[in-house]
Scaffold this motif. Structure first.
Motif, PDB file in Angstrom:
ATOM      1  N   LYS A  44       0.680  -1.276  -0.034  1.00  0.00           N
ATOM      2  CA  LYS A  44       0.122   0.017   0.026  1.00  0.00           C
ATOM      3  C   LYS A  44       0.760   1.208  -0.004  1.00  0.00           C
ATOM      4  N   GLY A  45       2.065   1.199   0.644  1.00  0.00           N
ATOM      5  CA  GLY A  45       2.920   2.290   0.773  1.00  0.00           C
ATOM      6  C   GLY A  45       3.650   2.565  -0.574  1.00  0.00           C
ATOM      7  N   ALA A  46       3.719   1.376  -1.378  1.00  0.00           N
ATOM      8  CA  ALA A  46       4.542   1.603  -2.660  1.00  0.00           C
ATOM      9  C   ALA A  46       3.665   1.887  -3.800  1.00  0.00           C
ATOM     10  N   VAL A  47       2.210   1.903  -3.559  1.00  0.00           N
ATOM     11  CA  VAL A  47       1.263   1.902  -4.727  1.00  0.00           C
ATOM     12  C   VAL A  47       0.232   2.798  -4.350  1.00  0.00           C
ATOM     13  N   GLN A  48       0.527   4.095  -4.714  1.00  0.00           N
ATOM     14  CA  GLN A  48      -0.436   5.225  -4.322  1.00  0.00           C
ATOM     15  C   GLN A  48      -1.165   5.794  -5.505  1.00  0.00           C
ATOM     16  N   ASP A  49      -1.081   5.650  -6.851  1.00  0.00           N
ATOM     17  CA  ASP A  49      -1.613   6.304  -7.632  1.00  0.00           C
ATOM     18  C   ASP A  49      -2.932   5.334  -8.134  1.00  0.00           C
ATOM     19  N   ALA A  50      -2.955   4.158  -8.000  1.00  0.00           N
ATOM     20  CA  ALA A  50      -4.240   3.272  -8.402  1.00  0.00           C
ATOM     21  C   ALA A  50      -5.440   3.820  -7.675  1.00  0.00           C
ATOM     22  N   SER A  51      -6.713   3.713  -8.346  1.00  0.00           N
ATOM     23  CA  SER A  51      -7.895   3.713  -7.751  1.00  0.00           C
ATOM     24  C   SER A  51      -8.098   3.162  -6.610  1.00  0.00           C
ATOM     25  N   PRO A  52      -9.049   3.409  -5.699  1.00  0.00           N
ATOM     26  CA  PRO A  52      -9.283   2.392  -4.482  1.00  0.00           C
ATOM     27  C   PRO A  52      -9.873   1.043  -4.883  1.00  0.00           C
ATOM     28  N   THR A  53     -10.510   1.083  -6.072  1.00  0.00           N
ATOM     29  CA  THR A  53     -11.487  -0.184  -6.488  1.00  0.00           C
ATOM     30  C   THR A  53     -10.084  -1.323  -6.696  1.00  0.00           C
TER      31      THR A  53
END
Length: 222
Positions: free
Chosen positions: A174-183
């Motif tokens: 979660k800390g590494a992937v920030q740009d994706a949508s919540p879904t």
């Protein structure tokens, strides 16, 4: 957990006069509950920030702070649910009733003491009350059948350790992937976590997975 409870009660009731098999069944059933409940609760706790807005809408985003607190007693409840079944199967419904009444009084007291505090503190108080009740039930059930704490702990140790490792992996991801949508984050992290958990537990203690599969398929494990 409730599915296992319904399946184990008639079996436990038939084993009242064979405590060795009763205890073995208790350890096995507890391990199977932990196998599924632990990763589910840990996953919900670490993915609450994504889970609630996606499933219930943006208005529920703030409630994600309460979910991890609620998951703590849920973890314990999942593997102590069988305690009530043990007490019923051994003819100690009276003891179960007293524990239930004590739980009700404790919960009411804890909630009353935090009535003017924040929602997080009230949830924490409720969690503590639930855990106290669960532990009392577990102690009572263990004494009723002479269960060994070491064997009980061994039954849940592997699922617990693998679930913690899975949660840690998801947290780092979660800390590494920030740009994706919540879904996209919810689906991606859920799939990654599930794959990691199954792979690790298969490598560490394959017999636990085989036991669960054999139970689902209703055939003896090899």
């Amino acid at each position: 957990s409730q599915t296992v409870v319904k399946a184990t009660f008639p079996v436990f009731a038939q084993l009242q006069n064979d405590m060795d098999r009763f205890r073995a069944g208790f350890y096995r059933a507890t391990g199977l509950v932990a196998l599924f409940a632990f990763p589910l609760m840990m996953g919900i706790a670490v993915l609450a920030e994504e889970l609630l807005p996606v499933v219930f809408g943006p208005k529920w985003a703030l409630a994600s702070q309460l979910v991890p607190i609620a998951c703590v007693p849920a973890l314990l409840l999942s593997v102590t649910t069988l305690a009530g079944t043990v007490l019923l199967a051994t003819g100690r419904a009276d003891l179960l009733l007293r524990i239930s009444l004590l739980s009700l009084a404790t919960t009411a007291l804890f909630l009353w003491s935090t009535r003017t505090e924040s929602a997080s503190l009230a949830m924490a108080a409720l969690a503590v009350a639930m855990m106290i009740s669960s532990l009392i039930s577990l102690v009572a059930a263990s004494r009723a059948i002479g269960a060994e704490w070491k064997r009980y702990a061994a039954a849940v140790a592997v699922p617990a350790a693998c679930s913690v490792a899975m949660a840690a992996l998801i947290y780092l991801a979660k800390g590494a992937v920030q740009d994706a949508s919540p879904t996209a984050r919810l689906i991606g992290f859920s799939v990654t976590g599930a794959a990691f958990y199954v792979s690790v537990i298969w490598l560490v203690k394959r017999s636990v997975v085989e036991d669960a599969i054999s139970l689902v398929l209703r055939r003896p494990a090899a």
